[in-house]
Motif scaffolding. Structure first.
Motif, mmCIF file in Angstrom:
data_model
loop_
_atom_site.group_PDB
_atom_site.id
_atom_site.type_symbol
_atom_site.label_atom_id
_atom_site.label_comp_id
_atom_site.label_asym_id
_atom_site.label_seq_id
_atom_site.Cartn_x
_atom_site.Cartn_y
_atom_site.Cartn_z
ATOM 1 N N PRO A 150 -5.424 -2.899 -3.310
ATOM 2 C CA PRO A 150 -5.741 -3.470 -1.441
ATOM 3 C C PRO A 150 -6.382 -1.999 -0.986
ATOM 4 C CG PRO A 150 -3.645 -3.096 -2.003
ATOM 5 C CD PRO A 150 -4.231 -3.495 -2.996
ATOM 6 N N ALA A 151 -6.125 -0.809 -1.124
ATOM 7 C CA ALA A 151 -6.476 0.888 -1.015
ATOM 8 C C ALA A 151 -7.714 0.546 -0.969
ATOM 9 C CB ALA A 151 -5.851 1.568 -1.439
ATOM 10 N N GLU A 152 -7.969 0.041 -2.577
ATOM 11 C CA GLU A 152 -9.796 0.390 -2.911
ATOM 12 C C GLU A 152 -10.377 -0.002 -1.696
ATOM 13 O OE1 GLU A 152 -10.758 0.527 -6.738
ATOM 14 O OE2 GLU A 152 -9.335 1.609 -7.187
ATOM 15 N N GLY A 153 -9.935 -1.974 -1.986
ATOM 16 C CA GLY A 153 -10.939 -2.457 -0.996
ATOM 17 C C GLY A 153 -10.749 -2.701 0.281
ATOM 18 N N PHE A 154 -9.817 -1.761 1.192
ATOM 19 C CA PHE A 154 -9.897 -1.593 2.534
ATOM 20 C C PHE A 154 -10.946 -0.119 2.491
ATOM 21 C CE2 PHE A 154 -6.324 -4.216 3.458
ATOM 22 C CZ PHE A 154 -7.169 -4.594 4.565
ATOM 23 N N GLU A 155 -10.554 0.570 1.571
ATOM 24 C CA GLU A 155 -12.397 1.567 1.401
ATOM 25 C C GLU A 155 -13.261 1.292 1.798
ATOM 26 O OE1 GLU A 155 -10.471 4.863 -1.033
ATOM 27 O OE2 GLU A 155 -8.815 4.273 0.076
ATOM 28 N N ASN A 206 -6.483 5.935 13.481
ATOM 29 C CA ASN A 206 -7.391 6.082 12.389
ATOM 30 C C ASN A 206 -5.520 5.409 11.771
ATOM 31 O OD1 ASN A 206 -8.935 6.577 13.497
ATOM 32 N ND2 ASN A 206 -9.198 8.409 12.928
ATOM 33 N N ARG A 207 -5.433 4.477 11.253
ATOM 34 C CA ARG A 207 -4.624 3.743 9.952
ATOM 35 C C ARG A 207 -4.775 2.315 9.728
ATOM 36 N NH1 ARG A 207 0.531 2.346 12.505
ATOM 37 N NH2 ARG A 207 0.134 1.460 14.946
ATOM 38 N N ILE A 208 -3.823 2.670 8.634
ATOM 39 C CA ILE A 208 -3.568 0.577 8.697
ATOM 40 C C ILE A 208 -2.044 0.140 8.427
ATOM 41 C CG2 ILE A 208 -3.255 0.510 6.438
ATOM 42 C CD1 ILE A 208 -4.378 -1.954 5.372
ATOM 43 N N VAL A 209 -2.144 -0.758 8.944
ATOM 44 C CA VAL A 209 -0.352 -1.732 9.451
ATOM 45 C C VAL A 209 -0.417 -3.031 9.087
ATOM 46 C CG1 VAL A 209 0.642 -3.070 11.144
ATOM 47 C CG2 VAL A 209 -0.607 -0.605 11.780
ATOM 48 N N GLU A 210 0.894 -2.706 8.271
ATOM 49 C CA GLU A 210 1.359 -3.914 7.395
ATOM 50 C C GLU A 210 2.561 -4.970 7.952
ATOM 51 O OE1 GLU A 210 2.340 -2.579 2.783
ATOM 52 O OE2 GLU A 210 1.877 -0.714 4.272
ATOM 53 N N ILE A 211 2.155 -5.970 8.582
ATOM 54 C CA ILE A 211 3.048 -6.943 9.004
ATOM 55 C C ILE A 211 3.735 -8.060 7.951
ATOM 56 C CG2 ILE A 211 2.512 -6.319 11.113
ATOM 57 C CD1 ILE A 211 0.308 -8.443 10.717
ATOM 58 N N ILE A 233 0.998 -1.424 0.646
ATOM 59 C CA ILE A 233 0.144 0.024 0.502
ATOM 60 C C ILE A 233 0.586 1.319 -0.166
ATOM 61 C CG2 ILE A 233 -2.045 1.679 1.130
ATOM 62 C CD1 ILE A 233 -2.684 -1.633 1.975
ATOM 63 N N LYS A 234 0.586 2.147 -0.769
ATOM 64 C CA LYS A 234 0.960 2.953 -1.145
ATOM 65 C C LYS A 234 0.923 4.054 -0.012
ATOM 66 C CE LYS A 234 1.788 2.754 -5.887
ATOM 67 N NZ LYS A 234 0.829 3.360 -7.301
ATOM 68 N N PRO A 235 2.098 5.105 0.303
ATOM 69 C CA PRO A 235 1.467 6.720 1.401
ATOM 70 C C PRO A 235 0.884 6.896 1.125
ATOM 71 C CG PRO A 235 4.760 5.994 0.731
ATOM 72 C CD PRO A 235 4.021 5.406 -0.420
ATOM 73 N N GLU A 283 -14.823 1.824 16.753
ATOM 74 C CA GLU A 283 -13.496 2.261 16.233
ATOM 75 C C GLU A 283 -12.906 1.088 15.556
ATOM 76 O OE1 GLU A 283 -11.247 5.238 17.019
ATOM 77 O OE2 GLU A 283 -12.376 5.725 18.818
ATOM 78 N N ILE A 284 -12.622 1.552 13.610
ATOM 79 C CA ILE A 284 -11.793 0.692 13.381
ATOM 80 C C ILE A 284 -10.918 1.327 12.460
ATOM 81 C CG2 ILE A 284 -12.749 0.031 10.555
ATOM 82 C CD1 ILE A 284 -14.767 1.603 10.905
ATOM 83 N N PHE A 285 -9.897 -0.039 12.326
ATOM 84 C CA PHE A 285 -8.391 -0.859 12.604
ATOM 85 C C PHE A 285 -8.388 -1.622 11.583
ATOM 86 C CE2 PHE A 285 -4.156 -1.243 13.375
ATOM 87 C CZ PHE A 285 -3.183 0.067 13.483
ATOM 88 N N CYS A 286 -7.157 -1.111 10.446
ATOM 89 C CA CYS A 286 -7.057 -2.249 9.437
ATOM 90 C C CYS A 286 -5.615 -2.636 9.877
ATOM 91 C CB CYS A 286 -7.835 -1.151 7.321
ATOM 92 S SG CYS A 286 -8.484 -0.800 7.605
ATOM 93 N N VAL A 287 -5.812 -4.460 9.866
ATOM 94 C CA VAL A 287 -4.184 -4.577 8.910
ATOM 95 C C VAL A 287 -4.184 -5.680 7.733
ATOM 96 C CG1 VAL A 287 -2.137 -6.157 10.449
ATOM 97 C CG2 VAL A 287 -4.443 -4.590 11.611
ATOM 98 N N LEU A 288 -2.352 -5.308 7.045
ATOM 99 C CA LEU A 288 -2.519 -6.102 5.574
ATOM 100 C C LEU A 288 -1.982 -6.476 6.776
ATOM 101 C CD1 LEU A 288 -3.398 -7.155 3.190
ATOM 102 C CD2 LEU A 288 -1.514 -4.675 1.927
ATOM 103 N N ALA A 289 -1.392 -7.902 6.343
ATOM 104 C CA ALA A 289 -0.622 -9.344 7.215
ATOM 105 C C ALA A 289 -0.020 -9.694 5.213
ATOM 106 C CB ALA A 289 -0.479 -9.640 8.089
ATOM 107 N N ARG A 290 0.977 -9.651 5.194
ATOM 108 C CA ARG A 290 2.195 -10.465 4.041
ATOM 109 C C ARG A 290 1.768 -11.963 4.279
ATOM 110 N NH1 ARG A 290 2.321 -6.562 2.839
ATOM 111 N NH2 ARG A 290 3.647 -5.091 2.516
ATOM 112 N N ARG A 291 1.377 -12.861 5.341
ATOM 113 C CA ARG A 291 1.504 -14.315 5.899
ATOM 114 C C ARG A 291 0.826 -14.382 7.286
ATOM 115 N NH1 ARG A 291 6.482 -16.953 4.616
ATOM 116 N NH2 ARG A 291 5.113 -19.504 4.141
#
Length: 230
Positions: free
Chosen positions: A194-199, A225-230, A5-7, A27-35
């Motif tokens: 992915p950004a569109e999907g999360f939004e 208010n953010r998404i975390v990539e792990i 996900i780009k800045p 409250e909403i929080f988002c996480v995108l995990a590689r695996r």
């Protein structure tokens, strides 16, 4: 699957969360995990099964140590007294074949698409949910004032999406209502957006929260208010 996900997309997701939360006390929080797992244990189980089963196919063909140069081609093969030696060598060669099959199968099973193919979906789903729950707790979504935290979680390599709602929501909202948000995020990931999907998932989750949990007179932002990539 390489997907980042780009800045500027991080910023748009944060804005989507803020917009959704403006209409609710949730409250909403988002996480995108590689695996969420290497699934080495699953690969080892399949490799062990292959090592146990596949070499059995040689037995009806008369498998013995003579098949492998240097193991059975000696003068002892013609001596009755050497029978135990021949049997021992045959068993030893069979064990070597099993070890070779195990190593070969394990290496093949470590290729990501193959790993995913041979890992039952139920196991991938269960481990994704465990990872999502860990993130839910790690980011404090379980300590909001009214227990109205929602985690939107996606695991790329595992191709799994989870939406976890805290008990304040769970007691009042049918869990099946999150299916539309899951579908929206899954569609975005499949399209490599992915950004569109999360939004879209955030928007849908926000609607659910706004309907059941309107904003309080004082409505502090309890979770970033953010998404975390792990």
């Amino acid at each position: 699957m390489v997907m980042r996900i780009k800045p500027e997309e991080h910023a748009s997701i944060a804005a989507a969360i803020a917009a959704a939360e403006a209409k609710t006390s949730g409250e909403i929080f988002c996480v995108l995990a590689r695996r969420v797992s290497s699934y080495r244990d699953i690969s080892m189980v399949w490799a062990a099964a292959a090592a146990m089963i596949l070499p059995l196919g040689f037995i009806p063909l008369g498998f013995d140590a003579h098949w492998f140069p240097g193991f059975g081609d000696t003068w002892e093969a013609g001596q009755l007294a050497a029978r135990d030696v021949i049997i021992g060598r045959t068993i030893g060669v069979y064990a070597v074949v099993q070890a070779a099959v195990f190593v070969f199968a394990y290496m093949i099973l470590r290729i990501p698409p193959v790993t995913r193919l041979f890992t039952p979906r139920s196991i991938r789903r269960d481990r994704t949910r465990q990872a999502a729950m860990h993130q839910f707790l790690a980011h404090g979504l379980h300590v909001t004032q009214d227990r109205t935290g929602v985690l939107i979680f996606a695991a790329l390599s595992d191709r799994q999406v989870e939406v976890i709602a805290d008990e304040g929501i769970y007691s009042r909202v049918d869990p099946d209502i999150w299916a539309e948000a899951v579908t929206a995020l899954t569609s975005g990931l499949k399209a490599s957006r992915p950004a569109e999907g999360f939004e879209r998932a955030i928007e849908l989750a926000g609607r659910v929260l706004a309907e059941h949990f309107p904003p309080r007179p004082r409505n502090p932002d309890e979770v970033p208010n953010r998404i975390v990539e792990i």
